[in-house]
Write an enzyme that holds these catalytic residues in place. Sequence first.
Site, short mmCIF file in Angstrom:
data_model
loop_
_atom_site.label_atom_id
_atom_site.label_comp_id
_atom_site.label_asym_id
_atom_site.label_seq_id
_atom_site.Cartn_x
_atom_site.Cartn_y
_atom_site.Cartn_z
N GLN A 1 0.84 -1.20 0.00
CA GLN A 1 0.00 0.00 0.00
C GLN A 1 0.88 1.25 0.00
OE1 GLN A 1 -0.07 -2.42 2.31
NE2 GLN A 1 -2.14 -3.21 2.58
N TRP B 1 -14.92 -3.12 2.98
CA TRP B 1 -13.76 -3.34 3.85
C TRP B 1 -14.21 -3.30 5.31
CZ3 TRP B 1 -9.99 0.92 5.68
CH2 TRP B 1 -8.94 0.35 6.41
N ASP C 1 -4.31 1.97 -2.62
CA ASP C 1 -4.65 2.83 -1.47
C ASP C 1 -4.23 4.29 -1.67
OD1 ASP C 1 -5.49 0.44 -0.46
OD2 ASP C 1 -4.29 0.51 1.36
N ASP D 1 -8.30 -0.77 -4.35
CA ASP D 1 -8.93 -0.07 -3.22
C ASP D 1 -8.43 1.37 -3.11
OD1 ASP D 1 -10.08 -2.56 -2.65
OD2 ASP D 1 -8.49 -3.08 -1.25
#
Length: 366
Positions: free
Chosen positions: A151, A267, A176, A197
């Site tokens: 991330q 999530w 991220d 994400d």
Amino acid sequence: MKLYLAAFLGSLLAGAAAAAPTSYRVAADCGARAGCFGSVQAALDAAARDKSRNWVTITIAPGTYREKPVVRRGRVRIAGAGADRTRIVFDAVAQTAGRYDPANWGTPGSATLTIHASDVVVRDLSVENAFDYLANDALPEGDPKKIGNSQGVALLLDTDSDRVQFDGVWLLGYQDTLFTRGRRAWFRRGIVAGNVDFIFGSGMLLIEDSEIRSRRRAGPTPAGEFASFIAAPSTPLSQPIGIVISRSRLTREAGVENGSVALARPWHPTTRFADGRYADPNAVGQASFLDCWMDAHIHPEHWTSMAGTARDGTKTAIFRPEDSRFAERGSRGPGARGPAMAIRWNGALGIDAVRQRLFDGWRPRS
């Protein structure tokens, strides 16, 4: 005498506060000019020494600033010279970035720009996490050089942030990119780019009139599978608004296959409770896509599930989009077509209701 001295000192302090600069400049060629700094963080630190309630403006000249600035003072405007001309760049990655976070958490620690204050305006610049995600993604599983926690956050809206406004900002990363875990933020006329994400968290975030750009993975995606996910909300069940994307274009870079990207997945962050450490059952993600144009990279099912930590510590808890608070209205474009998934949540708010709740007690600055 004591009363007179106290009054005199108070007047001096008041005068000092009133005389504090209300504008600073960041540039590579400051020299000895007062109020001009060679880094964004130095200007933010100078602004933080002003304890008044005045708004402070920090103007950043064209250039690339390699640093990890943190905004800790409220009532700050940060203005670049254009998103293609003023760039704040760093390349921290979650695997090794825990030292940057007070709780030693790698994902928030990886952020290039962290906002830890209320009443902040950011405009006309880009913020990038330049970790080489693609090179790492291309390494085979089991390769000792492969980073597992890849991330790389570009922007962190931290827990103490509220009433944060972005205009003409580009947020660039891969996994991220934009982490919202504060209260309210409004993002308009900008770009958010990433793959896994890349817009996620528990905060209330409205993105309007912007481009949501999906970026490729290092290798091809097997037919019918998801390569990437735009949003991963972890909205508290008590909060009616999570991640809302309105009047925006969902685009893709070259190499992103047709039907490979999900709009969102739920999530449920691993959280420590009195009876153990497992996925938070009350983080029932809310995500809405309202009046958006979608290219053909959006998967026909639009939504997908996400694994979470079970009570036994394994990653076997499965959270389904059908049990989340996902909504979609007014979609158009080649990616808008597809079978309707059985989303049971009927509490979706229209854009007027979203704006009314988001801006309650908040008058964004022009």
